[in-house]
Each structure stands twice: as C-alpha cells, then as structure tokens.
Design a protein around this motif. Structure first.
Motif, PDB file in Angstrom:
ATOM      1  N   MET B   1      -8.085  14.154 -15.834  1.00 25.47           N
ATOM      2  CA  MET B   1      -6.862  14.543 -14.567  1.00 25.47           C
ATOM      3  C   MET B   1      -7.730  13.623 -13.162  1.00 25.47           C
ATOM      4  O   MET B   1      -6.704  13.198 -12.459  1.00 25.47           O
ATOM      5  N   GLU B   2      -9.109  13.751 -13.270  1.00 23.88           N
ATOM      6  CA  GLU B   2      -9.874  13.441 -11.937  1.00 23.88           C
ATOM      7  C   GLU B   2      -9.446  11.914 -12.265  1.00 23.88           C
ATOM      8  O   GLU B   2      -9.695  11.414 -10.894  1.00 23.88           O
ATOM      9  N   THR B   3      -9.789  11.358 -13.072  1.00 21.96           N
ATOM     10  CA  THR B   3      -9.831  10.123 -13.168  1.00 21.96           C
ATOM     11  C   THR B   3      -8.472   9.339 -13.245  1.00 21.96           C
ATOM     12  O   THR B   3      -8.154   8.819 -12.474  1.00 21.96           O
ATOM     13  N   ALA B   4      -7.076   9.625 -13.257  1.00 20.03           N
ATOM     14  CA  ALA B   4      -5.733   9.498 -12.450  1.00 20.03           C
ATOM     15  C   ALA B   4      -5.784   9.682 -11.404  1.00 20.03           C
ATOM     16  O   ALA B   4      -5.124   9.267 -11.281  1.00 20.03           O
ATOM     17  N   PHE B   5      -6.134  10.457 -10.654  1.00 17.16           N
ATOM     18  CA  PHE B   5      -5.657  10.628  -8.880  1.00 17.16           C
ATOM     19  C   PHE B   5      -6.978   9.997  -8.801  1.00 17.16           C
ATOM     20  O   PHE B   5      -6.338   9.086  -7.469  1.00 17.16           O
ATOM     21  N   ALA B   6      -8.423   9.204  -9.434  1.00 17.25           N
ATOM     22  CA  ALA B   6      -9.144   8.195  -8.388  1.00 17.25           C
ATOM     23  C   ALA B   6      -8.744   6.817  -8.453  1.00 17.25           C
ATOM     24  O   ALA B   6      -8.091   6.423  -7.917  1.00 17.25           O
ATOM     25  N   ASP B   7      -7.356   6.797  -9.773  1.00 15.14           N
ATOM     26  CA  ASP B   7      -6.924   5.891 -10.097  1.00 15.14           C
ATOM     27  C   ASP B   7      -5.509   5.881  -9.039  1.00 15.14           C
ATOM     28  O   ASP B   7      -5.963   4.601  -8.646  1.00 15.14           O
ATOM     29  N   TYR B   8      -5.332   7.016  -8.695  1.00 16.70           N
ATOM     30  CA  TYR B   8      -3.562   7.027  -8.027  1.00 16.70           C
ATOM     31  C   TYR B   8      -4.598   6.353  -6.549  1.00 16.70           C
ATOM     32  O   TYR B   8      -3.622   5.672  -6.134  1.00 16.70           O
ATOM     33  N   LEU B   9      -5.532   6.925  -6.130  1.00 16.50           N
ATOM     34  CA  LEU B   9      -5.786   6.577  -4.547  1.00 16.50           C
ATOM     35  C   LEU B   9      -6.169   4.590  -5.526  1.00 16.50           C
ATOM     36  O   LEU B   9      -5.998   3.917  -3.980  1.00 16.50           O
ATOM     37  N   ASP B  10      -6.957   4.222  -5.734  1.00 17.16           N
ATOM     38  CA  ASP B  10      -7.252   2.480  -6.084  1.00 17.16           C
ATOM     39  C   ASP B  10      -5.904   2.404  -6.258  1.00 17.16           C
ATOM     40  O   ASP B  10      -6.042   1.035  -5.242  1.00 17.16           O
ATOM     41  N   GLU B  11      -5.046   2.634  -6.654  1.00 13.05           N
ATOM     42  CA  GLU B  11      -3.622   1.488  -7.137  1.00 13.05           C
ATOM     43  C   GLU B  11      -2.580   2.138  -5.656  1.00 13.05           C
ATOM     44  O   GLU B  11      -1.916   1.455  -5.975  1.00 13.05           O
ATOM     45  N   PHE B  12      -3.037   2.358  -4.276  1.00  9.48           N
ATOM     46  CA  PHE B  12      -2.280   2.764  -3.159  1.00  9.48           C
ATOM     47  C   PHE B  12      -1.775   1.735  -2.862  1.00  9.48           C
ATOM     48  O   PHE B  12      -0.357   1.670  -2.628  1.00  9.48           O
ATOM     49  N   THR B  13      -2.231   0.577  -2.468  1.00 11.05           N
ATOM     50  CA  THR B  13      -1.563  -0.184  -1.747  1.00 11.05           C
ATOM     51  C   THR B  13      -1.245  -1.254  -3.198  1.00 11.05           C
ATOM     52  O   THR B  13      -1.077  -2.657  -2.457  1.00 11.05           O
ATOM     53  N   ARG B  14      -1.438  -1.430  -4.011  1.00 12.82           N
ATOM     54  CA  ARG B  14      -1.049  -2.519  -4.987  1.00 12.82           C
ATOM     55  C   ARG B  14      -0.253  -2.640  -4.565  1.00 12.82           C
ATOM     56  O   ARG B  14       1.390  -2.210  -4.470  1.00 12.82           O
ATOM     57  N   ARG B  15       0.458  -4.310  -5.128  1.00 12.16           N
ATOM     58  CA  ARG B  15       1.596  -4.863  -4.954  1.00 12.16           C
ATOM     59  C   ARG B  15       2.110  -4.422  -6.332  1.00 12.16           C
ATOM     60  O   ARG B  15       1.619  -5.768  -6.789  1.00 12.16           O
ATOM     61  N   ASP B  16       3.271  -3.727  -6.386  1.00 15.95           N
ATOM     62  CA  ASP B  16       3.724  -3.636  -7.533  1.00 15.95           C
ATOM     63  C   ASP B  16       5.041  -5.114  -8.405  1.00 15.95           C
ATOM     64  O   ASP B  16       5.318  -5.116  -9.449  1.00 15.95           O
ATOM     65  N   TRP B  17       5.182  -5.429  -7.074  1.00 12.31           N
ATOM     66  CA  TRP B  17       6.240  -6.599  -7.288  1.00 12.31           C
ATOM     67  C   TRP B  17       5.454  -7.686  -7.551  1.00 12.31           C
ATOM     68  O   TRP B  17       6.475  -8.921  -7.805  1.00 12.31           O
ATOM     69  N   GLU B  18       4.014  -8.043  -7.901  1.00  8.49           N
ATOM     70  CA  GLU B  18       3.498  -9.218  -7.757  1.00  8.49           C
ATOM     71  C   GLU B  18       2.930  -9.696  -9.298  1.00  8.49           C
ATOM     72  O   GLU B  18       2.890  -8.730  -9.475  1.00  8.49           O
ATOM     73  N   THR B  19       3.793 -11.052  -9.915  1.00 11.10           N
ATOM     74  CA  THR B  19       3.102 -11.431 -10.846  1.00 11.10           C
ATOM     75  C   THR B  19       2.653 -13.132 -10.532  1.00 11.10           C
ATOM     76  O   THR B  19       2.082 -12.955 -12.159  1.00 11.10           O
ATOM     77  N   LEU B  20       2.669 -13.471 -10.073  1.00 11.42           N
ATOM     78  CA  LEU B  20       1.853 -14.539  -9.658  1.00 11.42           C
ATOM     79  C   LEU B  20       0.681 -14.489  -9.459  1.00 11.42           C
ATOM     80  O   LEU B  20       0.051 -13.025  -8.849  1.00 11.42           O
ATOM     81  N   ASP B  21      -0.790 -15.153  -9.383  1.00 10.11           N
ATOM     82  CA  ASP B  21      -2.164 -15.077  -8.511  1.00 10.11           C
ATOM     83  C   ASP B  21      -2.029 -15.518  -7.485  1.00 10.11           C
ATOM     84  O   ASP B  21      -2.029 -17.200  -7.419  1.00 10.11           O
ATOM     85  N   PRO B  22      -1.652 -14.652  -6.076  1.00 11.33           N
ATOM     86  CA  PRO B  22      -1.882 -15.351  -5.038  1.00 11.33           C
ATOM     87  C   PRO B  22      -2.917 -16.078  -5.027  1.00 11.33           C
ATOM     88  O   PRO B  22      -2.896 -17.251  -3.952  1.00 11.33           O
ATOM     89  N   GLU B  23      -3.786 -16.559  -5.561  1.00  9.32           N
ATOM     90  CA  GLU B  23      -5.502 -17.555  -5.185  1.00  9.32           C
ATOM     91  C   GLU B  23      -4.312 -18.496  -6.417  1.00  9.32           C
ATOM     92  O   GLU B  23      -5.383 -19.945  -5.708  1.00  9.32           O
ATOM     93  N   ALA B  24      -3.602 -18.676  -7.172  1.00  7.56           N
ATOM     94  CA  ALA B  24      -3.114 -20.265  -7.653  1.00  7.56           C
ATOM     95  C   ALA B  24      -2.324 -21.075  -6.848  1.00  7.56           C
ATOM     96  O   ALA B  24      -1.934 -21.502  -7.796  1.00  7.56           O
ATOM     97  N   VAL B  25      -1.676 -20.444  -5.819  1.00  3.30           N
ATOM     98  CA  VAL B  25      -0.449 -21.588  -5.244  1.00  3.30           C
ATOM     99  C   VAL B  25      -0.537 -22.243  -3.933  1.00  3.30           C
ATOM    100  O   VAL B  25      -1.241 -22.205  -3.654  1.00  3.30           O
TER     101      VAL B  25
END
Lengths: 366, 366
Positions: B1-25
């Motif tokens: 449970m604690e891990t899931a909570f940490a994951d939630y925080l780690d992923e908070f600002t993720r771009r859930d729409w992003e499928t391309l690699d911004p470094e490779a544009v």
C-alpha cells in the motif's frame, strides 16, 4: 500598528453585545426545553447550563422515556406535552426553547405565547411560510419576545467577518460561495425513520435543514436581504424520495451581489463560506457545524491571515445572548420578522426549482 | 500500500498522453504566432520554446512595432497580417497559434485553414456562437486539425483530479463550486482602452474571458457536458459599461450534478475549483491562473491530503500536447466540437441573464 493588531486578536472572541456582568446574574432566565432530540440533549441543554444567563428548569417531549431520562440527568422537571401546553408547569420557567420537528413549532410556540413566555424557536421557523407567519403573529399578538435559533449569529468567526465587511476591509462585495453538506443518514445513525425525511413534518430536507445556514449567515454578514432567488433540488437516493436530498440556489442581493449556495444531506462533509469583495476575500472553513472548529481567514492581495481562535461553545453563546437580551431588555437581532425573510427565500427557492425561473421576493406580498 | 502511495506521488506530473520520446524529436512542429499581446509574449512564446514538440518560426500582429521587437528577440520571421493571410510565409510554419482578440479568430483561422495549416486557437473560440461555428466549419471544410487552447486540460492538477473522479474515489459527484476573479484593470496595467471592454471584439468580458475556465474545466473533470444553464451578469464600474464586469452561473449536468460558478474582472484575485462527491471532496486552489502554483487537495472523511507537486509551465504542456498529437497523428481532446459546447453554454448563460430563466442547451439546435 502592531498594538492595534494585537488588540484585534485579543478582542476576537469578545461578546460585543454584552452589557451585563455575567458574574452578577442572580436570577438567570429559566428555560423549558421542548423537544429532546439529539441536538437538544447533546448541545442545547449543555449550552443552557454553561451560559450564565440561562438555566433549564423544565423539559418535555412526545417520548416519555426521553423526558424521564433527561429530567433525572439534569435534575429538572419533566412534563408531558399536554402538561406543557396547558401551562401546568408555567410557574417554573420564563421562556421556552422549541426544538421539535419543524411542523410542531407553531403549536408549542402558540402555547408558550399564550402563557406569556418568551420563546427561542429553532430554525427553520416552521415547515411552511404560512405556518411561520402564524407563529410570528401568535407571538406578536400575545406580546411575547421571539428569538430564532440562528447560532451562527453569535459565533465570533461570523461576527468578525461581518465586522470586516462593515469596516469596508473587503471593499464592495462581489459574490459569495457557501456550501454545507453531510451524510445525514450516516452521521445521524442511518435511521431512515426520521422526521427530516417526512415533508409534512419538515417542509423539506436539504434546503430546510441545511440551506438555512448559508442563507441566513450570508444575510447576516452582508446585512442585506435577497431580492430574488433561484434554485434546483435533486434526489437520487431512495431514502430521500419524498424530499430534497441535494439543493443548489442563488440569492441575488441588492447592488448586484450574488450568493451561490449548495447543500446536501448525502455528500462528503463540507462547510464553507467565502465572501469575495473588490479588496479582500473573507473565508470561514469550516463554517457551519457546532461540532467542528470554525475557521477564519482573510486574503488581501498577496497576504493571507488565518486566525485560530479560542473556539466558543456555539450553543452557550446563543443561549447567553438569548438570556442576556431578555434580562437587559434589549431586542433580538434574529427575531420573527428576520426569520420570515428566510422562510420567504426558502419558499421562493422551492418554487423556482419547480418552474426553472427565478423568483422575486416581494416583501409586501409576504 | 505504501508503495502504491509513493508511486502515485512519483507519477503525479506524468504526461499520460505522451507516446513519443521528446528527446528524439528531430523536426518539431513549426508554429506561426498570430497576435502578440501580453499572453503570447510572456507565456505562449516561452512555452513553445520550452516544448520539445514545437518551435516558433513566424510571428504577426496588427502592431508592426510588436512584430519587429518579437522577431528580433526570438530570432523568428516577422510578417504583416496581410502577408500572413496571403500565405506569403506559409512554407515557414506547419501550424498557426491564434491569440488575437476573440472576434479576429475566425479571419485568421480561416486563412490558416486555407493554407492547410493545423490550428491552435485561443479560447473562447470566437466572440459569438455563430462565428465560432463558422470557424469550426472552416477547419472541417479545409480538413485541417483544430485544437482550442484550454491549457487546464494538460495541467497535472486537473488531470489527476479527473483521474480520481474516473476511479470513483469521490463517489457520485453531487456539486461543484468554481470561482475565478481578478482586478483586470489593475493587474493588466489599468488600461481601459483594451479589446476585452469592447463587446464587438470580445463578445463579453467576465464570462467570455474568465467564465470559460470554470466551465470548461468542470466539463473536463466530470467528462460530461451541461444540459441546462442559468446565469446573471452585472456591471457596476463605468469602465465595464458595455460588457459584463461580474457573472455568476449554474451549469446543470446530467444525473443532477450542479456546478455553481462565479467570475469577476473587478474583484479580489481568486481561483478555486471544488468538486464534492458522496465519498470525497477534491479541491484545486489556486486553480486557474498560469502565473501561480496550482493546488491539489483531497478530503475524504477525516483525512485531508494536500499535494505540492513540481509545477509545470502550463503553456509548455499545452504546446507539447499540441505538437505531440500532430506528430503522433493523434486526435485533440479539446477540438472544435468540444469548444462549441462551451460556446453554446456561454451563449445560453447570456440569454438566461437577459430573461431570468434557465436555458436548455439543445445540441441538435446547435
């Protein structure tokens, strides 16, 4: 300047209405408590006892067991509703506090008025506007004093918020947001056999029971009455089939101030009042429940001040004010006419919910 | 449970729409910026530069000095509006970002569409519903992609709020409060000679300029469109004589959800979105301004969590999404049809303000 700020904090919880010395009260107002539900037992009776200006001497309820239990607990006289109405114990009290279901207010208030007793009646005043008018008329005709139990009006957070508005600290008020919600069936024990779900006894649920807080508190802090209202009620849960489970409403005040309010008997607990003016935002959150500390914040440009103050016992303050004004022979701010303005607004909101149109509140037609 | 909570925080600002690699544009989308007002210069151009998926290559404005200054500052090509419309520099950009006064959107979007360019148009889409429909039709007829600049939709606070609602963490939504206000004349330099005060150019002021934030953000997080609206507009200050200085409105969503919103161009700065459900309250405060950190709080029974997260540059996120979806050939969520729903609601609110009646939004009639 610093001294003025310190003084402001020191005076935050002052009773600005108090002219008598509470230590010098020899004969507090003797109160008959009519209706021994949860609120009367958990909050009103302790509040009456804490207040220097009041003492409970008589209790009554339709449930004889409640009367017996409370009479023993509090060492007061228990009477039946019939005995109360007949005035059998009238020598034992100076005033009646009526905390029954809404639709029973009129009957008990009329009885108390006939005995020449002052009355503190719970809000909303009655189940319908018409019955509320008859209640106020009964007190007026008997020439007895009537106060209505708007406990927010003697809460320091609300009074200080009004002080700031009166002093112009927020500039011109532009709009107000207020919300009050709870899970009524959860918080009150899941009992679906309760009078708030019976429109005959309550006159409505979310709007009558909760809506009156955002409505009356906004009126109080703005020192104005709404001139036009609109609203919508909704019910989704079957327990609320006969009443409004949720309600939202807009109050249009003179000078273009709009208050947008939501209430719910089946939503996550919330309680917030926010007044936005041209010069500041004033926020009370939590705002409306006696059982949680009230918040108080002022936001003015980049500066936000949160005041954590010595919380008062809200019902002690309410009864202290009631007793004090009687002993000092001073008027009540929340009197019958004041409460009728709420009843007109509530009635208008229910009518608007039926038609989809906003409703002008015509005082003359009241 | 604690891990899931940490994951939630780690992923908070993720771009859930992003499928391309911004470094490779290798070839970012080349953007022509149309309209060089305060927002384009202070926010859009830096956002375009920060985003890996976009670069500004051309700028235009009716003010030649602004074009010259920005072209030099940003090392991009400056063109006159006539040159832009004629397509003289069309080889130098793949897409147009239109940030002119509302009533000029249609003209520039039509020109960009005729050149086969993708369009990111600022909100509100146009000054009137009719012109907005023509704007959308122009892009459809030319078969060019149209996104509308709802920068809240790519803000992590708003996306995470929507995630919680979708996951049922708040239970059934009961109501929403949203407010957005500013002292427009103060914050924007006191200039009363600006297009937002001209109804021909803006279509309205508080409601068009600010109202679209509570409106669209509520639609986005609820994933539903309002079916009925009502509202009121008010003006007190003479600078706003021709437009709405303040507005309040109610959006009725399917399933009985009401959103109560206030906006003002002349009130203390405020920016708040609060969604109350049966199981939780979700609060973003501050909510709507690019220039202040967005807040995020969840209240569930006695527990309140406030998440302070790495704030994104809101306009970088918006342009990254715009460029990404073009390069990945993925659709835009806030497309023309999506934006027309806002225009229908805004139009309905203005009509309700005139009549005092709520207005049903009929998609067929749109």
């Amino acid at each position: 300047m610093e001294t003025a700020f310190a003084d402001y904090l020191d005076e935050f919880t002052r009773r600005d209405w108090e002219t008598l010395d509470p230590e010098a009260v020899a004969d507090p107002v003797r109160v008959a408590v009519v209706g021994l539900g949860w609120f009367a037992r958990e909050w009103a009776l302790p509040g009456i006892a804490r207040s220097a200006y009041t003492e409970a001497t008589v209790v009554t309820d339709v449930d004889p067991d409640a009367v017996e239990t409370v009479a023993a607990e509090r060492d007061v006289t228990g009477v039946t509703p019939e005995e109360f109405r007949s005035g059998a114990a009238a020598d034992a009290y100076d005033a009646a506090y009526v905390a029954t279901p809404n639709a029973a207010h009129l009957d008990y208030v009329r009885a108390a008025a006939a005995q020449g007793k002052a009355v503190l009646c719970e809000k909303p005043l009655e189940a319908t506007l018409d019955r509320a008018r008859r209640l106020v008329a009964a007190c007026r005709d008997a020439d007895v004093r009537l106060m209505v139990g708007y406990r927010m009006q003697t809460d320091p957070a609300v009074r200080r918020l009004r002080d700031l508005l009166r002093a112009g600290v927020a500039g011109d008020v532009v709009h107000v947001h207020a919300t009050m919600s709870q899970t009524m069936l959860g918080e009150l024990g899941g009992d679906t056999d309760q009078w708030r779900l019976d429109p005959e006894l309550s006159g409505g649920c979310a709007l009558m029971d909760l809506g009156v807080y955002p409505l009356n508190t906004t009126r109080f802090v703005l020192d104005e009455d709404p001139v036009r209202v609109s609203g919508r009620t909704r019910t989704r849960h079957e327990a609320f089939a006969d009443v409004d489970e949720h309600a939202s409403f807009r109050l249009a005040f003179p000078d273009g101030v709009d208050a947008l309010c939501t209430v719910s008997q089946n939503a996550q607990h919330a309680s917030r009042l926010e007044v936005t003016g041209t010069e500041a935002r004033l926020i009370s959150d939590p705002a409306f429940y006696e059982r949680e500390d009230r918040g108080f914040a002022v936001v003015r440009d980049g500066t936000r001040v949160d005041v954590d103050f010595d919380q008062v016992h809200q019902i002690e303050e309410e009864f202290a004010y009631f007793g004090h004004q009687l002993l000092a022979d001073e008027p009540f701010h929340p009197d019958g006419e004041h409460a009728l303005a709420d009843m007109r607004a509530l009635d208008g909101i229910y009518r608007s919910a039926e038609t989809g149109r906003s409703v002008t509140l015509d005082e003359d037609a009241a």
